[in-house]
Design a protein around this motif. Structure first.
Motif, PDB file in Angstrom:
ATOM      1  N   LYS A   1       0.798  -1.219   0.000  1.00 53.05           N
ATOM      2  CA  LYS A   1       0.000   0.000   0.000  1.00 53.05           C
ATOM      3  C   LYS A   1       0.836   1.277   0.000  1.00 53.05           C
ATOM      4  O   LYS A   1       0.343   2.342  -0.388  1.00 53.05           O
ATOM      5  N   GLN A   2       2.072   1.164   0.459  1.00 52.69           N
ATOM      6  CA  GLN A   2       2.929   2.342   0.525  1.00 52.69           C
ATOM      7  C   GLN A   2       4.270   2.026  -0.130  1.00 52.69           C
ATOM      8  O   GLN A   2       5.264   1.771   0.564  1.00 52.69           O
ATOM      9  N   PRO A   3       4.329   2.038  -1.450  1.00 55.36           N
ATOM     10  CA  PRO A   3       5.588   1.725  -2.145  1.00 55.36           C
ATOM     11  C   PRO A   3       6.752   2.591  -1.690  1.00 55.36           C
ATOM     12  O   PRO A   3       7.906   2.147  -1.718  1.00 55.36           O
ATOM     13  N   ALA A   4       6.455   3.807  -1.230  1.00 59.75           N
ATOM     14  CA  ALA A   4       7.530   4.689  -0.767  1.00 59.75           C
ATOM     15  C   ALA A   4       8.251   4.100   0.438  1.00 59.75           C
ATOM     16  O   ALA A   4       9.451   4.361   0.639  1.00 59.75           O
ATOM     17  N   ALA A   5       7.543   3.297   1.249  1.00 64.37           N
ATOM     18  CA  ALA A   5       8.185   2.670   2.402  1.00 64.37           C
ATOM     19  C   ALA A   5       9.242   1.667   1.950  1.00 64.37           C
ATOM     20  O   ALA A   5      10.358   1.628   2.489  1.00 64.37           O
ATOM     21  N   GLY A   6       8.898   0.858   0.951  1.00 68.21           N
ATOM     22  CA  GLY A   6       9.874  -0.086   0.417  1.00 68.21           C
ATOM     23  C   GLY A   6      11.054   0.618  -0.223  1.00 68.21           C
ATOM     24  O   GLY A   6      12.218   0.198  -0.069  1.00 68.21           O
ATOM     25  N   ASP A   7      10.787   1.708  -0.930  1.00 63.48           N
ATOM     26  CA  ASP A   7      11.870   2.468  -1.569  1.00 63.48           C
ATOM     27  C   ASP A   7      12.806   3.058  -0.515  1.00 63.48           C
ATOM     28  O   ASP A   7      14.043   3.000  -0.662  1.00 63.48           O
ATOM     29  N   ALA A   8      12.228   3.633   0.525  1.00 58.03           N
ATOM     30  CA  ALA A   8      13.058   4.231   1.572  1.00 58.03           C
ATOM     31  C   ALA A   8      13.908   3.181   2.270  1.00 58.03           C
ATOM     32  O   ALA A   8      15.089   3.415   2.586  1.00 58.03           O
ATOM     33  N   LEU A   9      13.320   2.023   2.517  1.00 58.22           N
ATOM     34  CA  LEU A   9      14.071   0.944   3.159  1.00 58.22           C
ATOM     35  C   LEU A   9      15.229   0.478   2.281  1.00 58.22           C
ATOM     36  O   LEU A   9      16.367   0.345   2.760  1.00 58.22           O
ATOM     37  N   MET A  10      14.967   0.254   1.012  1.00 60.83           N
ATOM     38  CA  MET A  10      16.025  -0.232   0.130  1.00 60.83           C
ATOM     39  C   MET A  10      17.106   0.830  -0.061  1.00 60.83           C
ATOM     40  O   MET A  10      18.298   0.499  -0.186  1.00 60.83           O
ATOM     41  N   ASN A  11      16.720   2.097  -0.050  1.00 60.49           N
ATOM     42  CA  ASN A  11      17.725   3.157  -0.139  1.00 60.49           C
ATOM     43  C   ASN A  11      18.661   3.123   1.063  1.00 60.49           C
ATOM     44  O   ASN A  11      19.883   3.293   0.928  1.00 60.49           O
ATOM     45  N   LEU A  12      18.082   2.910   2.248  1.00 65.14           N
ATOM     46  CA  LEU A  12      18.922   2.827   3.441  1.00 65.14           C
ATOM     47  C   LEU A  12      19.839   1.615   3.379  1.00 65.14           C
ATOM     48  O   LEU A  12      21.040   1.706   3.668  1.00 65.14           O
ATOM     49  N   LEU A  13      19.278   0.469   3.022  1.00 69.13           N
ATOM     50  CA  LEU A  13      20.089  -0.748   2.969  1.00 69.13           C
ATOM     51  C   LEU A  13      21.226  -0.615   1.963  1.00 69.13           C
ATOM     52  O   LEU A  13      22.350  -1.089   2.195  1.00 69.13           O
ATOM     53  N   ALA A  14      20.942   0.033   0.851  1.00 68.92           N
ATOM     54  CA  ALA A  14      21.974   0.210  -0.179  1.00 68.92           C
ATOM     55  C   ALA A  14      23.026   1.220   0.225  1.00 68.92           C
ATOM     56  O   ALA A  14      24.168   1.177  -0.270  1.00 68.92           O
ATOM     57  N   SER A  15      22.684   2.127   1.148  1.00 71.95           N
ATOM     58  CA  SER A  15      23.604   3.212   1.493  1.00 71.95           C
ATOM     59  C   SER A  15      24.853   2.747   2.218  1.00 71.95           C
ATOM     60  O   SER A  15      25.841   3.488   2.291  1.00 71.95           O
ATOM     61  N   VAL A  16      24.832   1.537   2.788  1.00 74.95           N
ATOM     62  CA  VAL A  16      26.010   1.053   3.519  1.00 74.95           C
ATOM     63  C   VAL A  16      26.724  -0.068   2.774  1.00 74.95           C
ATOM     64  O   VAL A  16      27.639  -0.693   3.320  1.00 74.95           O
ATOM     65  N   THR A  17      26.301  -0.374   1.552  1.00 72.70           N
ATOM     66  CA  THR A  17      27.017  -1.394   0.783  1.00 72.70           C
ATOM     67  C   THR A  17      28.436  -0.922   0.520  1.00 72.70           C
ATOM     68  O   THR A  17      28.708   0.278   0.427  1.00 72.70           O
ATOM     69  N   GLY A  18      29.321  -1.887   0.430  1.00 74.69           N
ATOM     70  CA  GLY A  18      30.737  -1.581   0.271  1.00 74.69           C
ATOM     71  C   GLY A  18      31.489  -1.544   1.579  1.00 74.69           C
ATOM     72  O   GLY A  18      32.722  -1.490   1.590  1.00 74.69           O
TER      73      GLY A  18
END
Length: 541
Positions: free
Chosen positions: A440-457
């Motif tokens: 119902k809130q695609p923005a929630a999934g986007d925000a979560l994946m953005n955070l998870l991706a921010s610490v890769t590397g």
């Protein structure tokens, strides 16, 4: 001779090999992990240091013990047989309520200054260590503020008192009070978490409503009012029920106090509405949408409370092993014990880290932070509370038989451990809510994946786990896999928070043992933890 000291020479034996008595504590200055994670997320350190000293004082420690020992008593009638519907508490309970409200537990998040929710979150963590039962009315008072914004005329009357920082337990209508508390009564016998099955009926009475029905759980029945759900003509609707009307008691009848596993200082109850006067909050039929704002904020507290419980248990275990010897060695110096404690410390700091990160997201007024907070509190609530029970059980075992004795705090902490996993949605409810939020809130999934991706590397094992998660679930799972999916995402979210703000020993330890899964099933069944660095964070100078 110092007659104030206990006698250690008892005739048949001497008392020795016991830890020294504990010193008074400051919940802020003696917790390095809290300083790191709260500070990184904008909490007000000076304020938390002052509150931490007060909460650690002998006066409040004794008040907490008194509130748990002398349990709330239900008083339905006076000597003449007139109904009074009151709960009597030990004075220690009132001391704790006053201390929490004066510290800003319910108000600091709403004062317009930076870091309010993060500062509030740290106080939830404190309260869980001091006396968890009192946290219930304090948390609901904090969380009611945004819900009442749906009805401005109620907001004008109530919110200034909910956020006054004053504890006023007087028996009087809201207009005559300097401060107020607000509770919640939603659950009914037949529905449980399915509040749409509620049968309490609301009928119009002029500009207001009258409620009739039963509530299976009413938390903190001595609050000044309650947010509740009832079926109005337009559907399930949210209402505010004041406990006192001008010159009379409202039609709210206490039935009994719940005999609970734990949370003993809090007088959870069953109630009935006998044509109780109520004020609508939000539109008719929008009850769930209205109350969910309160639930969203209480869920933040159910993320931080288990972190506080774990911290209390870990501190007790750490104090014990530092003052106890066996097989000619101090327990703290024995490698296997150190491994167990370090493993428990990683879980404890991880729970705190993710909770403080989400509190920081509550403070930031932008769309992505709000979306992250929405999905994040569900994920962290699930993981922190599942881990809490095992951490506390292992900490109890560290004390051996002494940990099973009520003279220690361990039985109380253990009884509290399951509570926050049940309150505001048990495990299955939370997992289904995660799936629903992502739909119902695609923005929630986007925000979560953005955070998870921010610490890769930062850690190849984390990167591999994130890739594996996405590969395993390129789309949302079937309902039967919702727990696995939620646990995986919650572990990744927690790892990301640690990578951002924790020392490398803790972050790498969590990633290796929890995310990469390089471990056995139970505490201490790990390798490659940097035990010395992790345990050094528990030492108090």
């Amino acid at each position: 001779m110092d007659y104030s000291q206990p006698v250690t020479q008892l005739g048949t034996h001497d008392v020795f090999n016991q830890p020294d008595p504990k010193r008074l504590k400051n919940y802020w200055s003696q917790d390095r992990a809290l300083q790191d994670h709260a500070g990184a997320n904008g909490a007000r350190g000076q304020h938390l240091s002052q509150v931490g000293a007060r909460f650690g004082s002998e006066v409040l420690q004794i008040a907490a013990e008194d509130a748990r020992r002398d349990l709330p008593r239900l008083k339905l009638f006076d000597r003449a047989g007139r109904r009074v519907d009151e709960v009597e508490f030990h004075p220690g309970y009132h001391q704790l309520m006053a201390a929490g409200l004066e510290a800003g537990y319910a108000s600091v998040a709403w004062d317009g200054q930076a870091g309010g929710h993060a500062t509030h979150a740290a106080m939830v963590y404190y309260q869980a260590q001091l006396e968890p039962g009192v946290a219930c009315p304090l948390t609901m008072t904090y969380a009611a503020v945004p819900a009442l914004r749906n009805q401005p005329e109620l907001e004008d009357v109530w919110n200034s008192r909910l956020t006054s920082g004053v504890y006023d337990p007087s028996l009087t209508p809201i207009e005559g009070k300097a401060g107020a508390t607000l509770g919640m009564a939603m659950t009914e016998k037949q529905g449980g978490s399915d509040v749409r099955a509620n049968t309490t009926v609301a009928r119009r009475d002029g500009d207001h409503y009258r409620l009739r029905g039963h509530k299976w759980f009413c938390s903190a029945p001595m609050c000044d009012g309650f947010l509740t759900l009832a079926q109005a003509e337009g559907g399930l609707t949210c209402f505010l029920v004041p406990r006192w009307l001008e010159g009379e008691r409202n039609g709210l009848r206490l039935q009994r106090l719940k005999d609970k596993l734990g949370n003993k200082a809090n007088a959870s109850s069953e109630i009935e509405y006998h044509d109780a006067l109520a004020y609508r909050v939000g539109e008719e039929g929008a009850g769930v949408r209205t109350i969910i704002e309160m639930v969203h904020h209480t869920r933040l507290d159910t993320v931080l409370a288990p972190a506080g419980l774990m911290r209390a248990a870990l501190e007790e275990a750490h104090w014990w092993v530092n003052g106890r010897s066996t097989f000619q060695k101090r327990l703290i110096d024995q490698p296997l014990m150190r491994s167990v404690l370090a493993d428990l410390a990683v879980d404890t700091e991880a729970a705190l880290s993710v909770g403080m990160m989400l509190a920081g997201a509550f403070d930031r007024d932008d769309d992505e932070s709000r979306a992250l907070a929405r999905i994040g509190v569900a994920l962290a609530k699930y993981l922190n509370n599942k881990r809490c029970i095992g951490v506390i059980a292992e900490a109890m075992e560290v004390l051996g038989g002494m940990g099973y004795v009520e003279e220690t705090p361990m039985p109380m902490i253990y009884r509290e451990a399951p509570l926050n996993g049940i309150w505001e949605g048990s495990g299955n409810v939370i997992c289904l809510d995660v799936l629903r939020a992502l739909v119902k809130q695609p923005a929630a999934g986007d925000a979560l994946m953005n955070l998870l991706a921010s610490v890769t590397g930062s850690d190849a094992r984390y990167d591999a786990a994130l890739k594996a998660h996405v590969g395993r679930w390129p789309r949302l799972p079937a309902e039967a896999e919702a727990r696995w999916f939620t646990e995986s995402l919650a572990n990744l979210l927690t790892a990301a928070s640690l990578i951002k703000t924790a020392p490398s020993a803790v972050a790498e330890g969590f990633v290796g043992s929890r995310v990469a899964g390089d471990r056995g099933s139970f505490a201490g069944a790990v390798s490659d933890l940097r035990v010395d660095d992790i345990l050094a964070r528990l030492e108090v100078g």
